[in-house]
Scaffold this motif. Sequence first.
Motif, PDB file in Angstrom:
ATOM      1  N   GLU A 637       0.803  -1.218   0.000  1.00  0.00           N
ATOM      2  CA  GLU A 637       0.000   0.000   0.000  1.00  0.00           C
ATOM      3  C   GLU A 637       0.836   1.268   0.000  1.00  0.00           C
ATOM      4  N   ILE A 638       2.132   1.165   0.309  1.00  0.00           N
ATOM      5  CA  ILE A 638       2.933   2.389   0.450  1.00  0.00           C
ATOM      6  C   ILE A 638       3.050   3.096  -0.892  1.00  0.00           C
ATOM      7  N   GLY A 639       3.776   2.567  -1.839  1.00  0.00           N
ATOM      8  CA  GLY A 639       3.866   3.133  -3.178  1.00  0.00           C
ATOM      9  C   GLY A 639       4.301   4.583  -3.203  1.00  0.00           C
ATOM     10  N   ASN A 640       3.916   5.292  -4.281  1.00  0.00           N
ATOM     11  CA  ASN A 640       4.235   6.708  -4.441  1.00  0.00           C
ATOM     12  C   ASN A 640       3.033   7.565  -4.050  1.00  0.00           C
ATOM     13  N   GLU A 641       3.153   8.883  -4.307  1.00  0.00           N
ATOM     14  CA  GLU A 641       2.079   9.792  -3.911  1.00  0.00           C
ATOM     15  C   GLU A 641       0.796   9.537  -4.688  1.00  0.00           C
ATOM     16  N   GLU A 642       0.902   9.153  -5.938  1.00  0.00           N
ATOM     17  CA  GLU A 642      -0.305   8.881  -6.721  1.00  0.00           C
ATOM     18  C   GLU A 642      -1.071   7.692  -6.147  1.00  0.00           C
ATOM     19  N   GLN A 643      -0.326   6.681  -5.734  1.00  0.00           N
ATOM     20  CA  GLN A 643      -0.993   5.529  -5.141  1.00  0.00           C
ATOM     21  C   GLN A 643      -1.610   5.878  -3.785  1.00  0.00           C
ATOM     22  N   GLN A 644      -0.924   6.704  -3.035  1.00  0.00           N
ATOM     23  CA  GLN A 644      -1.479   7.112  -1.750  1.00  0.00           C
ATOM     24  C   GLN A 644      -2.699   8.013  -1.929  1.00  0.00           C
ATOM     25  N   GLU A 645      -2.667   8.892  -2.904  1.00  0.00           N
ATOM     26  CA  GLU A 645      -3.838   9.727  -3.167  1.00  0.00           C
ATOM     27  C   GLU A 645      -5.025   8.875  -3.606  1.00  0.00           C
ATOM     28  N   LYS A 646      -4.752   7.847  -4.388  1.00  0.00           N
ATOM     29  CA  LYS A 646      -5.816   6.934  -4.800  1.00  0.00           C
ATOM     30  C   LYS A 646      -6.390   6.212  -3.589  1.00  0.00           C
ATOM     31  N   LEU A 647      -5.524   5.842  -2.658  1.00  0.00           N
ATOM     32  CA  LEU A 647      -5.990   5.168  -1.449  1.00  0.00           C
ATOM     33  C   LEU A 647      -6.858   6.104  -0.609  1.00  0.00           C
TER      34      LEU A 647
END
Length: 708
Positions: A637-647
């Motif tokens: 779940e960590i990923g980059n900022e785009e993945q975190q924004e999606k979360l």
Amino acid sequence: MTERGIKWACEYCTYENWPSAVKCTMCRAQRPNTTIITEDPFKSSPSDIGRDWSPAGIGSGNSPLICPDSSARPRVKSSYSSENATKWSCHMCTYLNWPRAIRCTQCLCQRRTRSPTESPQSSGSGLRPVPPPVDPCEEYNDRNRLITRAQHWTCSICTYGNWPKARKCAVCDHPRPNSFEAIELAGAEEASSIINEQDRARWSRSCGSSNSQRRSPPTSKHEFEKKMDFQRIELAASGVSCKDEREVDFKKLKQIKNRMKKIDWLFLNACIGVVEEDLTAVEAYKSAGGDIARQLTADEVRLLNRPSAFDVGYTLVHLAIRFQRQDMLAVLLTEVSQQAAKSIPAMVCLELTEQIRREIAASLHQRKGDFACHFLSDLVTFTLPADIEDLPPTVQEKLFDELLDRDVQKELEEESPVINWSLELGTRLDSRLYALWNRTAGDCLLDSVLQATWGIYDKDSVLRKALHDSLHDCSHWFYTRWKEWESWYSQSFGLHFSLREEQWQEDWAFILSLASQPGASLEQTHIFVLAHILRRPIIVYGVKYYKSFRGEALGYTRFQGVYLPLLWEQSFCWKSPIALGYTRGHFSALVAMENDGFDNRGAGANLNTDDDVTVTFLPLVDSERKLLHIHFLNAQEIGNEEQQEKLLREWMDCCVTEGGVLVAMQKSSRRRNHPLVTQMVEKWLDRYRQIRPCVSLSDGEDEDDDDE
């Protein structure tokens, strides 16, 4: 002899009672089983008159008197005829006392020794009177009193004499000093030496020759107590010394102690706690409703009896500065800054507050299955009523002074811009956040969570109990997330350390113990668990660094960020978050004011909402437009900022404003809000509506004066 003449004498007060009496008419003592005497119970043979008492006389056939204090005390033979004829009169109250009495029975005054030229009262023979015999009962009284007094320990705060087995003072609950064993031994040695001297004197009087010169009788009980001095012993626990009885007016101290209440003793214990660096004593005084700005009086300084530490006019803050207690000073200064009387809804409407607490306890449930976490079944969000804006400006200012924490608000807005930094959110979108005043005890996190939802404190520790049970029942689930997150966090900062499994288990056990201790400060893991109990996200806006009182950065706080209920299914949770503020070891609830919906907001989203719904836009980025951290993510779940924004968009209703700020929408509705919370807020607001006419009238008079 008739039945009327048969009487029995009480063995304690020698009163003659009728044979039918079961108890003594005078002193209510129980009637002895074998002691039945005639009308003249003290009559003895002429040969016995004037005979000195000796230990051998105990087993004689004459009726002895048993001393009432102890069965082991010697029995004294009485000779009624001679004693009745030679009574002595007290020079103070003229009471006629028995010749064996060494002080007056009525006024306890010491018997005067007659001069050689003075004749006896009832005898005209002119013979020099024999000094009265010494009562062995008095010696036993002195022995017992000395032994008991030597074993007692004196409280260093209130000077109360406690029993040897007492661990705390019976009056003020102050703990027994560690040096009590040394005190007890010293007192026992002194008592034994004095007792031995008394024994030698007594046996020399009883066994010595009749022609030898008799020693003077011992001092009376009253004089004996006057000669007993308290030892000067330095108490290691509190550093307070016990003064000699001659140097301290104990009557005055007793009057002071009798006037003191429980809150006064707690204040004195808190003062000693600051000196000895005991925060629990200070917290006990605060939790009892004590005033942090209270000053020491002359009587209290006299009881504390330590001029080097305490002085008249000192407060807890003065003591913390004097002894350089930096941690205590932070807590005390926060309290002192809130000198204005606080009037929040939970304090004004006590009956409704208790009903809300019962409602919260009833809405707590536990999920069945592997993840047996506790959760709340109701979605409640606390917002300030829009009717506040209808009040006059002076009344609004008074309301906000009594409701908000001005210091927290200033620190989050000005010193480090964490909230209300966007003019677009604060002004045009009407999403200004207000920091509610909160208690500074160790439960501030739990209190702020309930304030942001139900508007009350966690006074009964209902939320703390749910937190503790959830951590223990779902320990494996939370432990896995916590361990993985801490490992990633340490590597991301370049620490590159690894712990053994035993060390991880020890740290986790410490986190579990904090949840079970009322008043203990909580950590990030506990916020993560609270998000699961609420079934909704928690956004923490906090300062970035720990700072000293000089403004020096000491380290990262690590509290700011977003906490998602990641271990629940998304369909089981609500997407409306709550906001908390963190400043210097203290949490506060951040709430908004009711507004009129989305009519003229222009947020970049098509929202279908009711007119009665209040929406507050909570920024998901900081003042530098950097995305807030999401806590306790795993490797996938960590990923980059785009993945975190999606979360974030998956767990919350998010949108981007016209100014390009990513925000989460907090929705609340009057119709769907809990009726008890709405009733509590309305009752609290009525207090300020009542003072509105007075302010308006005064303003009108001022306008008339200006016109003239």
